[in-house]
Motif scaffolding. Structure first.
Motif, mmCIF file in Angstrom:
data_model
loop_
_atom_site.group_PDB
_atom_site.id
_atom_site.type_symbol
_atom_site.label_atom_id
_atom_site.label_comp_id
_atom_site.label_asym_id
_atom_site.label_seq_id
_atom_site.Cartn_x
_atom_site.Cartn_y
_atom_site.Cartn_z
ATOM 1 N N ILE A 17 -6.856 -2.906 -2.509
ATOM 2 C CA ILE A 17 -6.533 -1.744 -1.682
ATOM 3 C C ILE A 17 -7.755 -0.842 -1.536
ATOM 4 O O ILE A 17 -8.090 -0.401 -0.439
ATOM 5 C CB ILE A 17 -5.346 -0.958 -2.271
ATOM 6 N N VAL A 18 -8.444 -0.577 -2.651
ATOM 7 C CA VAL A 18 -9.626 0.296 -2.596
ATOM 8 C C VAL A 18 -10.717 -0.329 -1.732
ATOM 9 O O VAL A 18 -11.319 0.346 -0.895
ATOM 10 C CB VAL A 18 -10.142 0.597 -4.019
ATOM 11 N N TRP A 19 -10.974 -1.622 -1.913
ATOM 12 C CA TRP A 19 -11.996 -2.287 -1.096
ATOM 13 C C TRP A 19 -11.607 -2.330 0.377
ATOM 14 O O TRP A 19 -12.454 -2.171 1.260
ATOM 15 C CB TRP A 19 -12.285 -3.698 -1.616
ATOM 16 N N SER A 20 -10.329 -2.527 0.648
ATOM 17 C CA SER A 20 -9.863 -2.505 2.043
ATOM 18 C C SER A 20 -10.117 -1.143 2.665
ATOM 19 O O SER A 20 -10.591 -1.048 3.802
ATOM 20 C CB SER A 20 -8.366 -2.821 2.121
ATOM 21 N N LEU A 21 -9.807 -0.109 1.914
ATOM 22 C CA LEU A 21 -10.046 1.254 2.384
ATOM 23 C C LEU A 21 -11.527 1.481 2.682
ATOM 24 O O LEU A 21 -11.882 2.008 3.742
ATOM 25 C CB LEU A 21 -9.601 2.236 1.300
ATOM 26 N N ILE A 22 -12.368 1.083 1.749
ATOM 27 C CA ILE A 22 -13.816 1.280 1.920
ATOM 28 C C ILE A 22 -14.322 0.528 3.147
ATOM 29 O O ILE A 22 -15.049 1.081 3.976
ATOM 30 C CB ILE A 22 -14.572 0.839 0.643
ATOM 31 N N ILE A 23 -13.927 -0.728 3.289
ATOM 32 C CA ILE A 23 -14.396 -1.534 4.417
ATOM 33 C C ILE A 23 -13.865 -0.989 5.739
ATOM 34 O O ILE A 23 -14.614 -0.860 6.715
ATOM 35 C CB ILE A 23 -14.012 -3.017 4.218
ATOM 36 N N LEU A 24 -12.574 -0.658 5.784
ATOM 37 C CA LEU A 24 -11.984 -0.146 7.025
ATOM 38 C C LEU A 24 -12.639 1.156 7.479
ATOM 39 O O LEU A 24 -12.775 1.411 8.673
ATOM 40 C CB LEU A 24 -10.480 0.072 6.858
ATOM 41 N N ARG A 68 -2.367 -8.371 -12.390
ATOM 42 C CA ARG A 68 -2.199 -8.569 -10.943
ATOM 43 C C ARG A 68 -2.178 -7.218 -10.222
ATOM 44 O O ARG A 68 -2.718 -7.078 -9.126
ATOM 45 C CB ARG A 68 -0.910 -9.329 -10.686
ATOM 46 N N LYS A 69 -1.561 -6.230 -10.853
ATOM 47 C CA LYS A 69 -1.512 -4.883 -10.289
ATOM 48 C C LYS A 69 -2.925 -4.307 -10.165
ATOM 49 O O LYS A 69 -3.274 -3.681 -9.169
ATOM 50 C CB LYS A 69 -0.645 -4.001 -11.183
ATOM 51 N N ARG A 70 -3.747 -4.538 -11.179
ATOM 52 C CA ARG A 70 -5.132 -4.064 -11.155
ATOM 53 C C ARG A 70 -5.919 -4.750 -10.038
ATOM 54 O O ARG A 70 -6.671 -4.103 -9.306
ATOM 55 C CB ARG A 70 -5.776 -4.327 -12.512
ATOM 56 N N LYS A 71 -5.735 -6.059 -9.889
ATOM 57 C CA LYS A 71 -6.432 -6.799 -8.828
ATOM 58 C C LYS A 71 -6.014 -6.306 -7.445
ATOM 59 O O LYS A 71 -6.845 -6.114 -6.559
ATOM 60 C CB LYS A 71 -6.143 -8.296 -8.935
ATOM 61 N N ARG A 72 -4.709 -6.103 -7.271
ATOM 62 C CA ARG A 72 -4.234 -5.606 -5.983
ATOM 63 C C ARG A 72 -4.699 -4.177 -5.733
ATOM 64 O O ARG A 72 -4.965 -3.800 -4.597
ATOM 65 C CB ARG A 72 -2.714 -5.685 -5.913
ATOM 66 N N GLY A 73 -4.795 -3.380 -6.780
ATOM 67 C CA GLY A 73 -5.320 -2.024 -6.635
ATOM 68 C C GLY A 73 -6.768 -2.042 -6.163
ATOM 69 O O GLY A 73 -7.160 -1.268 -5.287
ATOM 70 N N ILE A 92 0.837 -1.197 0.000
ATOM 71 C CA ILE A 92 0.000 0.000 0.000
ATOM 72 C C ILE A 92 0.872 1.247 0.000
ATOM 73 O O ILE A 92 0.618 2.199 -0.755
ATOM 74 C CB ILE A 92 -0.963 0.000 1.204
ATOM 75 N N PHE A 93 1.911 1.263 0.822
ATOM 76 C CA PHE A 93 2.838 2.388 0.843
ATOM 77 C C PHE A 93 3.462 2.596 -0.539
ATOM 78 O O PHE A 93 3.539 3.723 -1.033
ATOM 79 C CB PHE A 93 3.935 2.179 1.885
ATOM 80 N N TYR A 94 3.906 1.510 -1.170
ATOM 81 C CA TYR A 94 4.518 1.610 -2.486
ATOM 82 C C TYR A 94 3.556 2.209 -3.497
ATOM 83 O O TYR A 94 3.904 3.136 -4.235
ATOM 84 C CB TYR A 94 5.003 0.232 -2.949
ATOM 85 N N ARG A 95 2.332 1.697 -3.536
ATOM 86 C CA ARG A 95 1.369 2.182 -4.532
ATOM 87 C C ARG A 95 0.992 3.637 -4.294
ATOM 88 O O ARG A 95 0.869 4.421 -5.239
ATOM 89 C CB ARG A 95 0.110 1.304 -4.519
ATOM 90 N N ILE A 96 0.786 4.028 -3.048
ATOM 91 C CA ILE A 96 0.429 5.413 -2.740
ATOM 92 C C ILE A 96 1.588 6.342 -3.070
ATOM 93 O O ILE A 96 1.403 7.395 -3.690
ATOM 94 C CB ILE A 96 0.007 5.545 -1.267
ATOM 95 N N THR A 97 2.789 5.956 -2.691
ATOM 96 C CA THR A 97 3.958 6.781 -2.969
ATOM 97 C C THR A 97 4.198 6.891 -4.468
ATOM 98 O O THR A 97 4.505 7.972 -4.978
ATOM 99 C CB THR A 97 5.198 6.209 -2.260
ATOM 100 N N PHE A 98 4.035 5.793 -5.184
ATOM 101 C CA PHE A 98 4.192 5.804 -6.637
ATOM 102 C C PHE A 98 3.180 6.757 -7.279
ATOM 103 O O PHE A 98 3.507 7.535 -8.176
ATOM 104 C CB PHE A 98 4.043 4.390 -7.193
ATOM 105 N N TYR A 99 1.935 6.710 -6.797
ATOM 106 C CA TYR A 99 0.891 7.597 -7.314
ATOM 107 C C TYR A 99 1.257 9.057 -7.085
ATOM 108 O O TYR A 99 1.167 9.881 -8.000
ATOM 109 C CB TYR A 99 -0.448 7.269 -6.639
ATOM 110 N N TYR A 100 1.685 9.396 -5.874
ATOM 111 C CA TYR A 100 2.028 10.786 -5.575
ATOM 112 C C TYR A 100 3.308 11.227 -6.285
ATOM 113 O O TYR A 100 3.461 12.400 -6.604
ATOM 114 C CB TYR A 100 2.143 11.011 -4.065
ATOM 115 N N LYS A 101 4.229 10.322 -6.542
ATOM 116 C CA LYS A 101 5.424 10.670 -7.325
ATOM 117 C C LYS A 101 5.039 11.003 -8.761
ATOM 118 O O LYS A 101 5.584 11.926 -9.353
ATOM 119 C CB LYS A 101 6.448 9.535 -7.295
#
Length: 135
Positions: free
Chosen positions: A106-113, A98-103, A7-16
């Protein structure tokens, strides 16, 4: 920690990509927020099955030390140790499907949490107020 590392990697990559001034800080803070909501959800789920009493002097300020500890731990792990380049080497050649599935995970985890505390609060408030949740 691998789930939170990803999650850290994907968020940081997005903001970069968006040319943010401090993408590692954003990633670290969002991971801390997710970890806090994960702990909060555990307390809520335990409270659903086992009704424990909350002390009368308890307030939201008591959560502040936990938030600070999580923030400092994640800052040290991700920013101070500069973990992003290592995570980038690990996941830069990830399969697009696989990247799309993991993405999506992450979104579903965020929504549920984030929705578990909201729904619990709504249900708890309406039940305590003597109102029916559905009517």
């Amino acid at each position: 920690m691998s789930f939170f590392d990803y999650i850290f990697y994907r968020i940081t990559f997005y903001y970069k990509r968006k040319k943010d001034l401090s993408p590692e800080t954003a990633g670290s803070l969002i991971v801390s927020l997710l970890q806090f909501f994960f702990i909060l959800d555990i307390f809520i789920l335990v409270r659903i099955f086992y009704e424990y009493t909350i002390p009368s002097g308890f307030s939201k300020v008591w959560a502040l030390p936990l938030i600070v500890v999580l923030g400092v731990m994640n800052w040290y792990r991700y920013e101070k140790k500069s973990l992003y380049p290592e995570l980038r080497r690990t996941w830069k050649d990830e399969d697009p499907s696989r990247k799309r599935k993991r993405g999506r995970l992450i979104v579903w985890s965020l929504i549920i949490l984030l929705t578990i505390p909201v729904f619990y609060g709504l249900i708890r408030h309406n039940m305590i107020g003597g109102k029916s949740f559905f009517g």
